[in-house]
Structure formats: C-alpha cells, structure tokens
Scaffold this active site. Structure first.
Site, PDB file in Angstrom:
ATOM      1  N   SER A 231       0.761  -1.246   0.103  1.00 35.57           N
ATOM      2  CA  SER A 231       0.027  -0.073  -0.072  1.00 35.57           C
ATOM      3  C   SER A 231       1.003   1.239   0.035  1.00 35.57           C
ATOM      4  O   SER A 231       1.707   1.516  -0.819  1.00 35.57           O
ATOM      5  CB  SER A 231      -0.887   0.034   1.101  1.00 35.57           C
ATOM      6  OG  SER A 231      -2.008   1.067   0.948  1.00 35.57           O
ATOM      7  N   HIS A 362      -7.084  -6.451   0.799  1.00 33.53           N
ATOM      8  CA  HIS A 362      -6.073  -5.696   0.483  1.00 33.53           C
ATOM      9  C   HIS A 362      -4.732  -5.911   1.524  1.00 33.53           C
ATOM     10  O   HIS A 362      -5.041  -5.945   2.748  1.00 33.53           O
ATOM     11  CB  HIS A 362      -6.209  -4.159   0.962  1.00 33.53           C
ATOM     12  CG  HIS A 362      -5.282  -3.070   0.487  1.00 33.53           C
ATOM     13  ND1 HIS A 362      -4.335  -3.145  -0.484  1.00 33.53           N
ATOM     14  CD2 HIS A 362      -4.691  -1.870   1.191  1.00 33.53           C
ATOM     15  CE1 HIS A 362      -3.706  -1.968  -0.488  1.00 33.53           C
ATOM     16  NE2 HIS A 362      -4.113  -1.130   0.600  1.00 33.53           N
TER      17      HIS A 362
END
Length: 575
Positions: A231, A362
């Site tokens: 991320s 994620h």
C-alpha cells in the site's frame, strides 16, 4: 542539475563487461548472474549532466530512450546518463529531491537491531530498525520491509534472507502539513522541504544500507539488499528501489496511485485514486507535483520510466485487481512499459509482474506470490537459481501498452561511444567484439525470456512454460513468427509471439496469422492490432513497431481465456 552529486562511481561485480565511455566507465551485465546487477554506489550516474526540464503536453507515455536533447540512445552504455536524466526530472516534478549521502552516517548492526545516526550541516537525527535473522550462519542477505504489514516475512526468512523492519514514519511522518513536515529526514533538511514523504522514506532506506556497509559484514551482507512494502509502503518501496542502485531486489505490493501505476493512466482509470487525492491525502509526493494533478500530460516522466530506473536489477511487482482504487490496469501498463527498458538492456528475465490473484483483501499474504517471491530472493540476493521471469496479468485489469506509446524499443548493442572497445558474451550467447572507434558487431536481436520447462508454482496448476517451437516462416523465409506460452492458470493463459526478419533489408510492416483452439479467446492483446479474438485471427503490427530491421525482431503478447493446450498455431507470417 545537482552539481553536488558529482563524485566517482563504480560497479560492484566482476560479471560486468567494462565499456569505456566519455563520462567515465559504465559496466554492462555480460551474463545472467542476476544477483550481481546491483551497483556499489547509491547513484551510479551522478556525474551525468542534466539539462532544464522541458515543457511538454504529451498524453502518451514519454519515450524512455530519447534524451532531453532529442537524440535516442544507441548502446547499453548510453543508458547510464539517460537514467540520470529520468531521475532528475522525476525529482523535480514528482517526488522532490533526494539529497546525496549526508556528511556523517554512523550506526550499529546487531542480530536484532540496526541504529542509524545522521549528521549534516550542523543538524542531526537518528532512527532504528528491527532485525529478524533466518536460520543458518551469516552473513545474510536482507529485505528491508517498510511499515510492517502486507509483506510475507515468513516467506522471506524461509528463503534465506533476514527481515529488516523499518518504520518509515520515523523518517517522514504522515498527518503533517506540507509546510511543517516532521521526522528524521526533515530534522536534517528542514520542515518546509519540498521533498515528499516517499523520497524521505527512500532516503531512510539508503541510510540503513550505509550502516550495513560500514558494519563489517559479519551479520548482514552489504551487497545483497532488497526492499518491499504494501500500500503506501509499497509506494515507498518502489521509490526506494528506483533511487538507490545498491538495492538488488525491489518488490512493491499493491502500491496504487503514487506507486507503480502510470500517472497518466490512473487519471483516466475508473475507480482509481485520483492524482489530486494522492497528492492531498498525505504529503507523499513532492510539493512540485501539485502543478500536475490536473495535467498529467504535462509531466516529462511517468512511472514506466521509474520502473526502467530499476533495470537491470531485480524487480517483482505485485498488484491487486479486485480493488479499483489501486489502479492495477495502469500498473500493468507501467510494468509492460518498463519491461521494454529491461528488454533493451538484455535483462528481460529480471522483471516480473503478478496481478492475477483470487483474494481481493488489501495487503493479504497470497499463495500465488510466495513461490516467485522466494525465487526472486534466491536469484537476486543469494545468487542461486534463475529469477521467475513471469508476467501474470489479470484479465480484468489488463492494460494495453500499445495504446500508450508511439515509440519503439531499440536493440542496444553492448558497445559504448566513439573510442570504445567491447569484448564479451551477450545474453543470447553470441560473442561480440569491437575495436577502437567501432560499435559492437554481431547478432543484435531481442531476447526472449524463459526456458523450456521453467515452472512457477502458486495456486495448484499454475505453470510457466518456455518456448513451444511453434514457428511458421513467410514467403522466402523473410518473416518468421514463433509462439510461446509465457504462463498458464486455471481457465486462462498468457502468450507471446516473436516476429523476426530473416531477410537482408528492413520490413516496413508485418502480419501474423494464428488459429486458436476451440474454447480459446483473446481478452487483451498488446504491441499489435488483432482482427478477431477466436478461431482464425490475424495480428498486424502496431503503428510504432512495423519497421523491423534485418536480423531484428519484435514481439506482441496477449492474455486469453481457455486452456493453454493445444497451443495457438501460427499459420503464416507476411511482410
């Protein structure tokens, strides 16, 4: 240009072929020894002059191979200073400046911790990082993990590398205004520095490597370091790998906007984080990027060139196609565009990309990535085995590079500039020689990566296959097309066709005829223009790759649904 960067440079490994250039000595890899492709210095091209930032309005991706003066590079040796131009432009417009090594960097390395102390121009700061060693005796290679989540640390240590747990927020804090940035970097260079957090984090990675280098190498190897993160920390890992050539392996995970995906692409990709959002969410990007949030066409660089800055070092990009915000389609374009730099440098096997994953969570640890990740660590940090050399692009987020470029990829010989002599073996096994004042002679065709039977494991049944031997010659054997399955998975596969010119003069265009087996259907095709998607189809050249020189070749690729066997049959190649 940054005159303060001028200092002697050198490469670390003896497996390079020396090419004496006008600006110094550049070294080009002569074998497939992947782990030696990192440099002995942070910025190998610091002595290269860079001109002013050009004004541009280009909706397509800038040409990685064209210098600021409008000329194209013509040898692998030329890439050193072309890379320096890209670096400088990226600093000026995207990330902010990364200062050279401070006047004093000291610290310690133990089996559990690294301390870093920095002093420069009367200011000082410090930070630390944790260390987790793998089993066995050292010294060990290491992977610097930014942020502590999303990276498969168990897979890293079991592959034989140490994990260095680095908290980037100690170096550049989030949640601050651009005029009051905080952290170890800004304690040295000022809270109003125009450098964004991603470059500050990259600077912190470089200072950790400085300490490892000065530690004596008893615990950690100084010349075998990787970097990864997920991320926002994937963004940081991507920038760190691009801006420090000592890093042998870069592995960004789900980096999203301001990471790997092309900036021009995310501005148009439905659901992807907008440039203005990435700029405003945190001061990740340099202050100067504010001028481009609504005008990415004005950027003189894009991230496919940042990918190219990592070449020929190891790179494994991991992306998540299930979260639109992450811009995986634009990420695939960046990888495909950057892979053209790897290809031109004869190092195409050193870049891998994987977005075909089943779990959309994620920053999850994914079984599909574990095997190529460990294979990359062994190849680039342990100098054992071959890199994965795999592109697994999700059909739901497959970008088309041909829609984004109007430039071709040159075939770059090993030779240097005037007065250069080169002797060595290129990546295809052909011997190249030259004498003073001559460029390199010999076969200069492009390299196709993968060997028969190479296997990439992930989920059950995922297989990477080498060349199939499916070749068809055109009239007079001038045009030859060869198909190979790059990789396959349940319900789909990725194919590549190499179009070669065996004649004595350049081809001005080409058309390949193919027959797909029952159930096979092309979902996405790049570097060519297809008529039909199933059964009998034709693929003709894109506008930018129809001119194939004598003894040269180009490739096009595609992602298709259906079983990979039987392989698509090449039925004709005409020019």
């Amino acid at each position: 240009m940054h005159l303060s960067r001028f200092r002697p440079r050198a490469w670390a490994a003896a497996v390079f072929v020396a090419v004496a250039g006008l600006a110094g000595t550049t070294l080009i890899p002569s074998t497939g020894a992947a782990a030696a492709f990192n440099a002995a210095v942070e910025d190998e091209g610091a002595d290269c002059p860079v001109g002013s930032t050009p004004a541009t309005n280009n909706s397509q991706l800038p040409d990685p191979f064209t210098r600021l003066d409008g000329t194209r590079i013509s040898t692998k040796a030329d890439w050193r200073c072309r890379r320096a131009e890209i670096r400088e432009l990226a600093e000026r417009t995207v990330y902010g400046q990364k200062p050279e090594k401070p006047s004093s960097v000291t610290g310690t390395v133990t089996s559990s911790r690294i301390t870093v102390n920095v002093s420069h121009n009367g200011r000082s700061s410090s930070f630390s990082a944790g260390v987790q060693l793998p089993s066995g005796s050292g010294p060990h290679p290491a992977v610097i993990v930014l942020g502590g989540f999303g990276a498969d640390t168990a897979a890293i240590t079991s592959a034989g590398a140490a994990v260095i747990s680095y908290d980037p927020l100690a170096v550049g804090q989030e949640g601050t205004s651009r005029s009051n940035k905080q952290g170890a970097f800004y304690s040295i260079y000022g809270s109003n520095s125009s450098t964004g957090l991603l470059m500050a984090w990259s600077w912190g990675v470089s200072r950790i490597i400085d300490v490892i280098e000065s530690s004596g190498g008893n615990i950690l190897k100084a010349d075998a370091t990787g970097v990864t993160g997920c991320s926002r920390y994937g963004k940081g890992a991507f920038v760190a790998g691009a801006f420090d050539q000592r890093i042998a392996l870069t592995m960004p995970i789900e980096s999203g906007t301001a990471g790997a995906p092309i900036l021009r692409g995310v501005a148009q990709e439905s659901g992807a984080q907008p440039l203005s959002s990435a700029y405003g969410e945190q001061p990740w990007l340099g202050d100067a990027f504010n001028s481009y949030t609504g005008n990415p066409a004005g950027l003189p660089v894009d991230t496919h060139q940042i990918v190219g800055m990592i070449a020929p070092r190891g790179l494994f990009i991991m992306e998540n196609p299930h979260v639109d915000w992450l811009g995986a389609r634009s990420g695939s374009v960046a990888a495909l565009g950057g892979a053209e730099v790897y290809k031109a440098l004869g190092a195409q096997a050193n870049i891998s990309y994987w977005s075909d994953v089943s779990d959309g969570t994620h920053c999850a640890s994914r079984s599909e990535w574990r095997s190529p990740l460990q294979q990359s660590i062994r190849a680039f940090l342990l100098d054992s085995g071959s890199p994965p050399a795999v592109f697994r692009i999700s059909s739901s987020k497959a970008g088309n590079l041909s829609q984004w470029r109007n430039w071709t990829t040159p075939t770059l010989p090993d030779g240097g500039t005037t007065g250069t002599s080169t002797t060595g073996t290129n990546t295809t096994g052909n011997t190249t020689t030259g004498t003073t004042g001559n460029t390199t002679t010999g076969t200069t065709g492009t390299t196709t990566t993968g060997t028969t039977g190479d296997t990439t494991t992930g989920t059950t049944g995922n297989t990477t296959t080498g060349t199939t031997g499916n070749t068809t010659d055109g009239p007079g054997d001038t045009c030859t097309a060869t198909y190979r399955t790059v990789n396959s998975w349940q319900g789909g596969f990725q194919g590549e066709v190499t179009v070669s010119n065996n004649g004595g003069s350049a081809m001005s265009g080409w058309t390949v005829s193919m027959t797909l087996a029952s159930g096979q259907s092309i979902n996405n095709l790049w570097s060519g223009q297809n008529t039909g998607t199933s059964g009998s189809i034709t693929v003709r050249n894109a506008p930018w790759n129809g001119n194939v020189p004598a003894s040269g070749s180009v490739t096009f690729g595609f992602v298709a649904g259906g079983n990979s066997s039987p392989a698509p049959a090449i039925t004709g190649c005409t020019s």
